[in-house]
Design an enzyme around this catalytic site. Sequence first.
Site, PDB file in Angstrom:
ATOM      1  N   ASN A  70      19.064 -13.939  20.069  1.00 54.25           N
ATOM      2  CA  ASN A  70      19.770 -15.217  20.196  1.00 54.25           C
ATOM      3  C   ASN A  70      20.515 -15.634  18.926  1.00 54.25           C
ATOM      4  O   ASN A  70      21.448 -16.431  19.000  1.00 54.25           O
ATOM      5  CB  ASN A  70      18.739 -16.291  20.596  1.00 54.25           C
ATOM      6  CG  ASN A  70      19.266 -17.686  20.471  1.00 54.25           C
ATOM      7  OD1 ASN A  70      20.007 -18.152  21.338  1.00 54.25           O
ATOM      8  ND2 ASN A  70      18.932 -18.366  19.387  1.00 54.25           N
ATOM      9  N   ILE A  91      19.217 -23.468  21.068  1.00 53.93           N
ATOM     10  CA  ILE A  91      18.808 -22.689  22.240  1.00 53.93           C
ATOM     11  C   ILE A  91      17.568 -21.844  21.916  1.00 53.93           C
ATOM     12  O   ILE A  91      16.633 -21.748  22.724  1.00 53.93           O
ATOM     13  CB  ILE A  91      19.977 -21.778  22.699  1.00 53.93           C
ATOM     14  CG1 ILE A  91      21.133 -22.628  23.217  1.00 53.93           C
ATOM     15  CG2 ILE A  91      19.506 -20.794  23.761  1.00 53.93           C
ATOM     16  CD1 ILE A  91      22.441 -21.845  23.410  1.00 53.93           C
ATOM     17  N   SER A 120      27.806 -15.621  25.953  1.00 49.68           N
ATOM     18  CA  SER A 120      28.553 -16.888  26.011  1.00 49.68           C
ATOM     19  C   SER A 120      29.605 -16.817  27.106  1.00 49.68           C
ATOM     20  O   SER A 120      30.082 -15.724  27.460  1.00 49.68           O
ATOM     21  CB  SER A 120      29.264 -17.135  24.674  1.00 49.68           C
ATOM     22  OG  SER A 120      30.164 -18.223  24.778  1.00 49.68           O
ATOM     23  N   LYS A 142      31.239 -11.904  21.475  1.00 51.39           N
ATOM     24  CA  LYS A 142      30.411 -12.122  22.663  1.00 51.39           C
ATOM     25  C   LYS A 142      30.812 -11.171  23.802  1.00 51.39           C
ATOM     26  O   LYS A 142      29.961 -10.797  24.615  1.00 51.39           O
ATOM     27  CB  LYS A 142      30.475 -13.588  23.099  1.00 51.39           C
ATOM     28  CG  LYS A 142      29.805 -14.538  22.105  1.00 51.39           C
ATOM     29  CD  LYS A 142      28.322 -14.208  21.915  1.00 51.39           C
ATOM     30  CE  LYS A 142      27.626 -15.183  20.976  1.00 51.39           C
ATOM     31  NZ  LYS A 142      26.176 -14.946  20.868  1.00 51.39           N
ATOM     32  N   TYR A 182      35.134 -15.068  17.747  1.00 50.35           N
ATOM     33  CA  TYR A 182      33.868 -15.369  18.432  1.00 50.35           C
ATOM     34  C   TYR A 182      33.841 -14.718  19.817  1.00 50.35           C
ATOM     35  O   TYR A 182      32.842 -14.111  20.219  1.00 50.35           O
ATOM     36  CB  TYR A 182      33.694 -16.885  18.531  1.00 50.35           C
ATOM     37  CG  TYR A 182      32.418 -17.309  19.218  1.00 50.35           C
ATOM     38  CD1 TYR A 182      31.181 -17.114  18.605  1.00 50.35           C
ATOM     39  CD2 TYR A 182      32.439 -17.897  20.483  1.00 50.35           C
ATOM     40  CE1 TYR A 182      29.999 -17.487  19.234  1.00 50.35           C
ATOM     41  CE2 TYR A 182      31.275 -18.277  21.116  1.00 50.35           C
ATOM     42  CZ  TYR A 182      30.049 -18.067  20.482  1.00 50.35           C
ATOM     43  OH  TYR A 182      28.881 -18.441  21.129  1.00 50.35           O
ATOM     44  N   VAL A 201      26.809 -26.011  24.836  1.00 48.98           N
ATOM     45  CA  VAL A 201      25.424 -26.493  24.869  1.00 48.98           C
ATOM     46  C   VAL A 201      25.222 -27.522  23.763  1.00 48.98           C
ATOM     47  O   VAL A 201      25.686 -27.321  22.634  1.00 48.98           O
ATOM     48  CB  VAL A 201      24.434 -25.321  24.670  1.00 48.98           C
ATOM     49  CG1 VAL A 201      23.014 -25.791  24.910  1.00 48.98           C
ATOM     50  CG2 VAL A 201      24.786 -24.151  25.582  1.00 48.98           C
ATOM     51  N   ASP A 249      16.843 -11.983   8.370  1.00 48.81           N
ATOM     52  CA  ASP A 249      18.299 -12.112   8.498  1.00 48.81           C
ATOM     53  C   ASP A 249      18.747 -10.961   9.396  1.00 48.81           C
ATOM     54  O   ASP A 249      18.570  -9.788   9.022  1.00 48.81           O
ATOM     55  CB  ASP A 249      18.928 -12.004   7.104  1.00 48.81           C
ATOM     56  CG  ASP A 249      20.443 -12.069   7.139  1.00 48.81           C
ATOM     57  OD1 ASP A 249      21.036 -12.077   8.242  1.00 48.81           O
ATOM     58  OD2 ASP A 249      21.037 -12.102   6.046  1.00 48.81           O
ATOM     59  N   VAL A 250      19.315 -11.267  10.567  1.00 48.92           N
ATOM     60  CA  VAL A 250      19.674 -10.176  11.488  1.00 48.92           C
ATOM     61  C   VAL A 250      20.781  -9.284  10.910  1.00 48.92           C
ATOM     62  O   VAL A 250      21.049  -8.215  11.444  1.00 48.92           O
ATOM     63  CB  VAL A 250      20.055 -10.680  12.905  1.00 48.92           C
ATOM     64  CG1 VAL A 250      18.883 -11.358  13.578  1.00 48.92           C
ATOM     65  CG2 VAL A 250      21.299 -11.550  12.880  1.00 48.92           C
TER      66      VAL A 250
HETATM   67  P1  NAD Z   1      22.152 -23.219  16.263  1.00 51.93           P
HETATM   68  O1  NAD Z   1      23.073 -23.172  15.100  1.00 51.93           O
HETATM   69  O2  NAD Z   1      21.547 -24.525  16.678  1.00 51.93           O
HETATM   70  O3  NAD Z   1      20.967 -22.167  16.039  1.00 51.93           O
HETATM   71  C1  NAD Z   1      21.228 -20.859  15.605  1.00 51.93           C
HETATM   72  C2  NAD Z   1      20.025 -20.343  14.826  1.00 51.93           C
HETATM   73  O4  NAD Z   1      20.312 -18.993  14.441  1.00 51.93           O
HETATM   74  C3  NAD Z   1      19.733 -21.148  13.542  1.00 51.93           C
HETATM   75  O5  NAD Z   1      18.346 -21.457  13.463  1.00 51.93           O
HETATM   76  C4  NAD Z   1      20.167 -20.188  12.434  1.00 51.93           C
HETATM   77  O6  NAD Z   1      19.412 -20.343  11.235  1.00 51.93           O
HETATM   78  C5  NAD Z   1      19.915 -18.843  13.088  1.00 51.93           C
HETATM   79  N1  NAD Z   1      20.708 -17.778  12.469  1.00 51.93           N
HETATM   80  C6  NAD Z   1      22.034 -17.798  12.174  1.00 51.93           C
HETATM   81  N2  NAD Z   1      22.377 -16.659  11.541  1.00 51.93           N
HETATM   82  C7  NAD Z   1      21.248 -15.913  11.451  1.00 51.93           C
HETATM   83  C8  NAD Z   1      20.949 -14.649  10.872  1.00 51.93           C
HETATM   84  N3  NAD Z   1      21.879 -13.943  10.230  1.00 51.93           N
HETATM   85  N4  NAD Z   1      19.677 -14.175  10.962  1.00 51.93           N
HETATM   86  C9  NAD Z   1      18.713 -14.905  11.574  1.00 51.93           C
HETATM   87  N5  NAD Z   1      18.925 -16.123  12.108  1.00 51.93           N
HETATM   88  C10 NAD Z   1      20.177 -16.622  12.035  1.00 51.93           C
HETATM   89  O7  NAD Z   1      22.981 -22.565  17.449  1.00 51.93           O
HETATM   90  P2  NAD Z   1      22.820 -22.549  19.060  1.00 51.93           P
HETATM   91  O8  NAD Z   1      23.871 -23.425  19.610  1.00 51.93           O
HETATM   92  O9  NAD Z   1      21.402 -22.743  19.448  1.00 51.93           O
HETATM   93  O10 NAD Z   1      23.284 -21.039  19.327  1.00 51.93           O
HETATM   94  C11 NAD Z   1      22.371 -19.990  19.559  1.00 51.93           C
HETATM   95  C12 NAD Z   1      23.091 -18.859  20.263  1.00 51.93           C
HETATM   96  O11 NAD Z   1      23.701 -19.368  21.438  1.00 51.93           O
HETATM   97  C13 NAD Z   1      24.210 -18.175  19.463  1.00 51.93           C
HETATM   98  O12 NAD Z   1      24.159 -16.779  19.680  1.00 51.93           O
HETATM   99  C14 NAD Z   1      25.479 -18.753  20.057  1.00 51.93           C
HETATM  100  O13 NAD Z   1      26.574 -17.872  19.949  1.00 51.93           O
HETATM  101  C15 NAD Z   1      25.056 -18.931  21.503  1.00 51.93           C
HETATM  102  N6  NAD Z   1      25.840 -19.903  22.264  1.00 51.93           N
HETATM  103  C16 NAD Z   1      25.877 -21.219  21.873  1.00 51.93           C
HETATM  104  C17 NAD Z   1      26.632 -22.118  22.630  1.00 51.93           C
HETATM  105  C18 NAD Z   1      26.732 -23.588  22.262  1.00 51.93           C
HETATM  106  O14 NAD Z   1      27.606 -24.265  22.823  1.00 51.93           O
HETATM  107  N7  NAD Z   1      25.866 -24.124  21.391  1.00 51.93           N
HETATM  108  C19 NAD Z   1      27.330 -21.675  23.755  1.00 51.93           C
HETATM  109  C20 NAD Z   1      27.258 -20.328  24.119  1.00 51.93           C
HETATM  110  C21 NAD Z   1      26.495 -19.459  23.350  1.00 51.93           C
END
Ligand code: NAD
Length: 252
Positions: free
Chosen positions: A81, A19, A133, A150, A146, A179, A54-55
Amino acid sequence: MSSDFDGLTAVVTGGASGIGLATAQLFSELGANVAVLDLDPAEVPRPLLGLRADVADDRSVRAAVDTAAEIFGGIDILVNNAGIGAAGTVEDNDDDHWHRVLDINVVGVVRATRAALPHLRRSAYAGIVNTCSIAATAGLPQRALYSASKGAVLALTLAMAADHVHEGIRVNCVNPGTVDTPWVDRLLGSAPDPAAERAALNARQPTGRLVSAREVAAAIVYLAGPGAGSVTGTALAVDGGMAGLRLRPERQ
Ligand code: NAD
């Protein structure tokens, strides 16, 4: 062609994948300067600016945010994000795991926002969008930790919106359903029958398919942009109808 985003700068945490990457790319296509803050920004495609952060580490977040502001001459948009998943009921995750996930998913939003606020205050179009989420608004099985994280992001979004509205800083969040991102690929990879698991996730969405990262990106970009100037303190579901619809079972 000029766009609302010409000359604006967006910072996207977790922008190297899924995302976040789709959002960073859409901002860039619309003319914004974009800095991606991620644990591993090495593969981030140009013209996106990849910065390691790193957040969970306040110092690295502040350094990366300040670097982005210095290179681009300010920050107008922050997308919080970065996040990680966790499976299980309340019995399944130990205290360390709880602290770790809340530290990244909730306090991570706080750290990046705190670092960005001095820059956002200087923008005429300041906006923050948090990736929340559907887990914040619907009870999903095996997602206690989780979902708690959220739910906190949803409450934090509203509180931040109230705190900063008089400074001209809008704060909103998106609530995606499932997603199709590398995250979900990893989830499916660990399932005993990945194809059956994907079919079950598709079936859970009223639209019958997973949400695309680009669809979530479009919602984030809308909420962040000058066109949403009267929108603050909202959660926009991008979930194929999962949160809001109550469908009758289909006749066989
Ligand atoms: P993803 O794993 O494809 O990407 C997440 C990114 O965050 C990665 O590039 C990772 O390196 C980075 N990351 C993780 N921990 C980190 C940290 N401590 N510091 C900096 N960067 C960090 O995941 P995604 O599916 O794109 O998810 C992104 C967001 O969307 C998240 O907050 C997740 O909770 C939310 N979300 C995802 C879904 C889904 O179904 N994929 C649904 C609802 C919400």
